[in-house]
Design an enzyme around this catalytic site. Structure first.
Site, short mmCIF file in Angstrom:
data_model
loop_
_atom_site.label_atom_id
_atom_site.label_comp_id
_atom_site.label_asym_id
_atom_site.label_seq_id
_atom_site.Cartn_x
_atom_site.Cartn_y
_atom_site.Cartn_z
N ASP A 102 0.86 -1.19 0.00
CA ASP A 102 0.00 0.00 0.00
C ASP A 102 0.90 1.23 0.00
O ASP A 102 1.56 1.54 0.99
CB ASP A 102 -0.86 -0.05 1.27
N ASP A 203 -2.73 4.72 -2.44
CA ASP A 203 -3.62 5.50 -1.57
C ASP A 203 -4.01 6.82 -2.24
O ASP A 203 -3.16 7.49 -2.84
CB ASP A 203 -2.87 5.77 -0.26
N GLU A 245 -6.78 4.00 -5.24
CA GLU A 245 -7.96 4.44 -4.48
C GLU A 245 -8.40 5.78 -5.04
O GLU A 245 -7.63 6.74 -5.01
CB GLU A 245 -7.61 4.56 -3.00
N HIS A 319 -10.62 -1.05 5.35
CA HIS A 319 -10.28 -0.56 6.68
C HIS A 319 -10.89 0.81 6.99
O HIS A 319 -10.73 1.30 8.10
CB HIS A 319 -8.76 -0.50 6.80
N ASP A 320 -11.52 1.43 6.00
CA ASP A 320 -12.16 2.74 6.21
C ASP A 320 -13.68 2.63 6.30
O ASP A 320 -14.35 3.62 6.56
CB ASP A 320 -11.83 3.69 5.05
O1 TEU Z 1 -8.35 7.10 2.56
C1 TEU Z 1 -8.75 8.18 1.80
C2 TEU Z 1 -9.91 8.87 2.25
O2 TEU Z 1 -10.39 9.77 1.58
C3 TEU Z 1 -10.45 8.49 3.56
O3 TEU Z 1 -10.01 9.46 4.44
C4 TEU Z 1 -11.88 8.41 3.57
O4 TEU Z 1 -12.46 9.59 3.11
C5 TEU Z 1 -12.35 8.18 4.95
O5 TEU Z 1 -11.60 7.19 5.52
C6 TEU Z 1 -13.75 7.75 4.95
O6 TEU Z 1 -14.09 7.63 6.26
C7 TEU Z 1 -7.03 6.72 2.50
C8 TEU Z 1 -6.78 5.56 3.43
O7 TEU Z 1 -7.52 4.45 3.00
C9 TEU Z 1 -7.11 5.98 4.82
O8 TEU Z 1 -7.00 4.93 5.75
C10 TEU Z 1 -6.16 7.09 5.17
O9 TEU Z 1 -6.48 7.58 6.44
C11 TEU Z 1 -6.21 8.23 4.15
O10 TEU Z 1 -6.15 7.77 2.82
C12 TEU Z 1 -5.02 9.15 4.33
O11 TEU Z 1 -3.86 8.49 3.90
#
Ligand code: TEU
Length: 540
Positions: A102, A203, A245, A319-320
């Site tokens: 990642d 990411d 992403e 994970h989000d």
């Molecule tokens: O996530 C991108 C992102 O836009 C997220 O912040 C999303 O909007 C949010 O999690 C929704 O609740 C990526 C990664 O997957 C995330 O874990 C990171 O925190 C973020 O980028 C920053 O690197």
């Protein structure tokens, strides 16, 4: 095992996402580690996956659980060593499982040596690796907001300037306008390719071409130019799978990202279905019921729109995101049925399926007292929204539904203390339902969600109609049933899913009455109704 020297090997592949902090601890530290993943490779091989997307394990102050990288070529000591990573790569390969790292290329940690140098003086050669604007203390360059709350600008007195950050202040944005920075990132990627990784997840890749003076974050004018250069200088030198992403991707843009000529990436994660159960134009905490018909049409739009001219990623969790069985399914009365139903809906589609750790067990959301949440996004939202006057119960209800910590509770391996995740104190509470929901139980039960996923993954390998067939949405306006057909030459597949707690009348389309059932989540019955969350995949 897939033949990974074929540049298109990933078109048949299934992936599994590991959030390493919560997967398997082997040291008693309370956080997972690489040796823990090595120990569990046989479990993953049994599931039948080909690729592990590993959330970041690079050196990091862990402000955002590794999405704040301070050294892209080092493993964080919390996870182990570079030697452990080499071993994970090698042991994975023996089982036909590749490692997809990642990469966080939009920003680094504020503790990265580049940023420490950059913030020391305007003349430092690294200064221009980041995005700076002149200003005065208290007078921000503009009113842009950061992803995790607060302004997108942070003042640095040493240089008398503000730096730009789309996420936390500890995650300063990298300046992709600078060719030296880009070269530095490419060299790092080539270095990992040399070590044998088989892919990358990128990411927030749609945010690299930001132009803060024009209030542009995602989809900046130079985005696809940067991506083509990145791809040419790195990924195209190997047989890799890559996924970006891209919260801001629509279908037109996804066709560019995943163009079959390989000029950019293999595919993107788009989120158009995943934002349907929030109020349009509002924050993720502002919930609304899932507009089911719209959701089906959105999937159809993407299935048809990328067929033959791009590639879909298929996921319901990461994970989000909250746990899908709690979000779109029923995590009490019909937990097992609805987990299987959701999986059937997704795994019958064209694209690369990603299973997020614990999804294959039907793991659920959790409710914690506020002091037990760990995610900075959740904690900031709690503070900002309670300060803004939202009732505490309402704010907590939105965390229960949407907090990223729902997905991050430790993996539930067995019914021993802490679910077999750690012998120490887990960094985030284990879901108390681990005594009922765990991998040991699932492996022993042939009717478990785990074995259902295993079967779905293997059907993809044996049925070209799943990987290559075209897609037709049937019963598009039906408020409860998700029904679609896939077709490839003389092979046809029918997927029927009852997205409800009620028995629902349904008559199979003509000619399907005697079709062979590939998989179903209830004992066979044909009485013209579908039971709650019943799902079937038929072929003819
Ligand atoms: O996530 C991108 C992102 O836009 C997220 O912040 C999303 O909007 C949010 O999690 C929704 O609740 C990526 C990664 O997957 C995330 O874990 C990171 O925190 C973020 O980028 C920053 O690197």
């Amino acid at each position: 095992m897939l033949n990974k020297s074929d540049p298109n090997w990933w078109k048949q592949a299934a992936a599994y996402q590991i959030y390493p902090k919560s997967f398997q601890d082997t040291t008693g530290s309370g956080t997972g580690d690489l040796r823990g993943i090595i120990q569990r490779l046989d479990y993953l091989a049994e599931l039948g996956i080909d690729v592990i997307w590993l959330s970041p394990v690079f050196a990091s102050p862990q402000v955002d659980n590794g999405y704040d990288i301070s050294d892209y070529r080092a493993i964080d000591p919390m996870y182990g060593s570079l030697a452990d990573m080499d071993e994970l790569i090698a042991q994975g390969k023996q089982r036909g499982i590749g490692i997809m790292l990642d990469l966080v290329l939009n920003h680094s940690s504020d503790q990265h040596p580049w940023f420490l140098a950059a913030r020391s003086s305007r003349d430092n050669p690294y200064h221009d690796y980041y995005v700076w604007r002149d200003g005065e203390p208290g007078k921000l360059p503009n009113d842009m907001k950061a992803g995790f709350g607060g302004p997108a600008w942070e003042w640095v007195p040493e240089v008398g300037q503000y730096y730009f950050h789309q996420f936390a202040p500890q995650q300063p944005d990298l300046n992709w306008e600078n060719p030296k920075l880009r070269r530095e990132l490419y060299d790092m990627i080539l270095w990992w390719m040399d070590r044998g990784v088989e892919g990358f997840r990128l990411d927030v890749i749609d945010q690299i071409a930001k132009e803060p003076d024009r209030f542009i974050t995602g989809n900046g004018p130079r985005l696809h130019e940067f991506l083509r250069e990145l791809s040419r200088e790195t990924f195209q030198k190997g047989c890799l799978v890559t996924v970006g992403e891209a919260w801001g991707a629509d279908l037109e843009r996804a066709r560019l990202y995943s163009c079959p000529d390989g000029s950019e990436l293999s595919m993107v994660f788009q989120f158009q279905q995943m934002v349907l159960d929030q109020q349009p134009g509002k924050e993720k905490w502002d919930l609304r019921p899932l507009p089911f018909v719209e959701m089906k049409k959105s999937y159809a739009h993407w299935q048809q729109g990328l067929h033959g001219c791009g590639f879909n990623s298929l996921f319901l969790n990461n994970h989000d995101l909250p746990r899908i069985v709690s979000r779109w399914g029923n995590d009490s009365t019909y937990r097992v049925e609805s987990a299987k139903c959701l999986a059937t809906m997704l795994h019958g589609m064209e694209g690369m399926p990603y299973t997020y750790q614990g999804e294959e067990l039907g793991m659920t959301n959790i409710r914690l007292p506020i002091e037990d949440y760990r995610d900075l996004e959740s904690l900031n939202a709690y503070r900002e929204r309670t300060e803004a006057g939202y009732p505490v119960e309402e704010v907590m209800a939105s965390l229960y539904a949407r907090s990223r910590d729902n997905a991050r509770t430790p993996m539930q391996w067995d019914d021993s203390p802490n679910a077999g995740f750690t012998t120490g104190e887990p960094w985030l509470r284990v879901n108390p339902n681990y005594r009922q929901i765990n991998a040991a139980q699932a492996l022993a039960d042939p009717d478990s969600v785990f074995h259902y996923y295993r079967k779905l993954i293997s059907l993809r390998k044996s049925h070209p109609v799943i990987t290559q067939g075209d897609f037709t949405l049937l019963e598009p306006e039906h408020p409860k049933l998700f029904v679609y057909r896939r077709a490839l030459a003389d092979q046809e597949l029918l997927v029927v899913c009852n997205f409800s707690d009620e028995e629902t009348p349904y008559v199979l389309p003509e000619g399907w009455e005697t079709a062979h059932c590939l998989i179903e989540n209830y004992p066979a019955r044909t009485d013209g109704t579908l039971r709650p969350w019943e799902a079937r995949m038929l072929e003819r």
